[in-house]
Design a protein around this motif. Structure first.
Motif, mmCIF file in Angstrom:
data_model
loop_
_atom_site.group_PDB
_atom_site.id
_atom_site.type_symbol
_atom_site.label_atom_id
_atom_site.label_comp_id
_atom_site.label_asym_id
_atom_site.label_seq_id
_atom_site.Cartn_x
_atom_site.Cartn_y
_atom_site.Cartn_z
ATOM 1 N N ASP A 124 0.883 -1.157 0.000
ATOM 2 C CA ASP A 124 0.000 0.000 0.000
ATOM 3 C C ASP A 124 0.927 1.214 0.000
ATOM 4 N N PRO A 125 0.840 2.096 -0.985
ATOM 5 C CA PRO A 125 1.801 3.201 -1.074
ATOM 6 C C PRO A 125 1.706 4.194 0.093
ATOM 7 N N GLU A 126 0.606 4.186 0.818
ATOM 8 C CA GLU A 126 0.459 5.131 1.928
ATOM 9 C C GLU A 126 0.849 4.524 3.268
ATOM 10 N N ILE A 127 1.013 3.198 3.316
ATOM 11 C CA ILE A 127 1.342 2.507 4.557
ATOM 12 C C ILE A 127 2.541 1.610 4.261
ATOM 13 N N PRO A 128 3.624 1.738 5.001
ATOM 14 C CA PRO A 128 4.821 0.944 4.695
ATOM 15 C C PRO A 128 4.726 -0.513 5.154
ATOM 16 N N ALA A 129 3.725 -1.211 4.648
ATOM 17 C CA ALA A 129 3.553 -2.640 4.938
ATOM 18 C C ALA A 129 2.903 -3.278 3.718
ATOM 19 N N ASP A 130 3.181 -4.566 3.509
ATOM 20 C CA ASP A 130 2.608 -5.234 2.341
ATOM 21 C C ASP A 130 1.132 -5.570 2.575
ATOM 22 N N ILE A 131 0.416 -5.787 1.495
ATOM 23 C CA ILE A 131 -1.033 -5.988 1.576
ATOM 24 C C ILE A 131 -1.414 -7.276 2.279
ATOM 25 N N TYR A 132 -0.544 -8.278 2.236
ATOM 26 C CA TYR A 132 -0.837 -9.539 2.912
ATOM 27 C C TYR A 132 -0.786 -9.351 4.422
ATOM 28 N N GLU A 133 0.284 -8.745 4.914
ATOM 29 C CA GLU A 133 0.429 -8.517 6.355
ATOM 30 C C GLU A 133 -0.589 -7.499 6.867
ATOM 31 N N LEU A 134 -1.021 -6.591 6.009
ATOM 32 C CA LEU A 134 -2.059 -5.630 6.402
ATOM 33 C C LEU A 134 -3.429 -6.290 6.546
ATOM 34 N N GLY A 135 -3.570 -7.498 6.016
ATOM 35 C CA GLY A 135 -4.847 -8.193 6.098
ATOM 36 C C GLY A 135 -5.829 -7.768 5.018
ATOM 37 N N LEU A 136 -5.309 -7.272 3.905
ATOM 38 C CA LEU A 136 -6.178 -6.835 2.808
ATOM 39 C C LEU A 136 -6.637 -7.987 1.924
ATOM 40 N N ILE A 137 -6.021 -9.153 2.074
ATOM 41 C CA ILE A 137 -6.403 -10.335 1.301
ATOM 42 C C ILE A 137 -7.414 -11.127 2.116
ATOM 43 N N TYR A 138 -8.619 -11.257 1.596
ATOM 44 C CA TYR A 138 -9.688 -11.962 2.317
ATOM 45 C C TYR A 138 -9.763 -13.435 1.948
ATOM 46 N N LYS A 139 -9.542 -13.753 0.666
ATOM 47 C CA LYS A 139 -9.689 -15.148 0.242
ATOM 48 C C LYS A 139 -8.880 -15.383 -1.021
ATOM 49 N N ILE A 140 -8.303 -16.591 -1.102
ATOM 50 C CA ILE A 140 -7.577 -17.020 -2.292
ATOM 51 C C ILE A 140 -8.120 -18.388 -2.683
ATOM 52 N N ASP A 141 -8.624 -18.525 -3.891
ATOM 53 C CA ASP A 141 -9.090 -19.809 -4.411
ATOM 54 C C ASP A 141 -8.146 -20.254 -5.519
#
Length: 130
Positions: free
Chosen positions: A46-63
């Motif tokens: 996320d360009p505004e938060i220095p953390a990756d999207i996985y660790e931020l919890g932005l990924i809800y589901k992967i099929d």
């Protein structure tokens, strides 16, 4: 058949597929593919938060289906995020670069809305939010 990874976990080793999700992909290969998907997601920030999207919890589901097509449900920290139109493409490109992966479809959802309690301990430490 489709194998599902629900909600992000802290490490690739912790990622588990539900028992009721049979797949024609051999277990060892599916485990490696899962680790590769998580590693790819961890390259998207996320360009505004220095953390990756996985660790931020932005990924809800992967099929993952038997043809190694990947469907990802994700969110953003806020619906008005300035990169809302670009982020799904970043995710698609990162996961699509994994050898052997078929089509990658990314769906944006805001249900449930993201909150800080979805973040991993790693992200909390990186952001000093603990």
């Amino acid at each position: 058949m489709t194998s599902t990874i629900d909600e992000a976990t802290d490490t690739a080793e912790d990622a588990a597929l539900p028992l009721g999700a049979p797949s024609s992909i051999p277990a060892a290969e599916l485990e490696q593919l899962t680790a590769d998907i998580i590693a790819a997601l961890k390259t998207v920030y996320d360009p505004e938060i220095p953390a990756d999207i996985y660790e931020l919890g932005l990924i809800y589901k992967i099929d993952v289906d038997d043809d190694r097509n990947i469907a990802i449900d994700m969110t953003l920290t806020a619906p008005g995020c300035p990169v809302a139109g670009e982020m799904p493409g970043w995710v698609e490109n990162a996961v699509g670069a994994i050898p052997g992966v078929g089509r990658v479809d990314v769906t944006m959802t805001f249900d449930p809305p993201w909150s800080q309690d979805r973040m991993s301990d790693e992200a909390r430490v990186a952001l000093d939010w603990y």
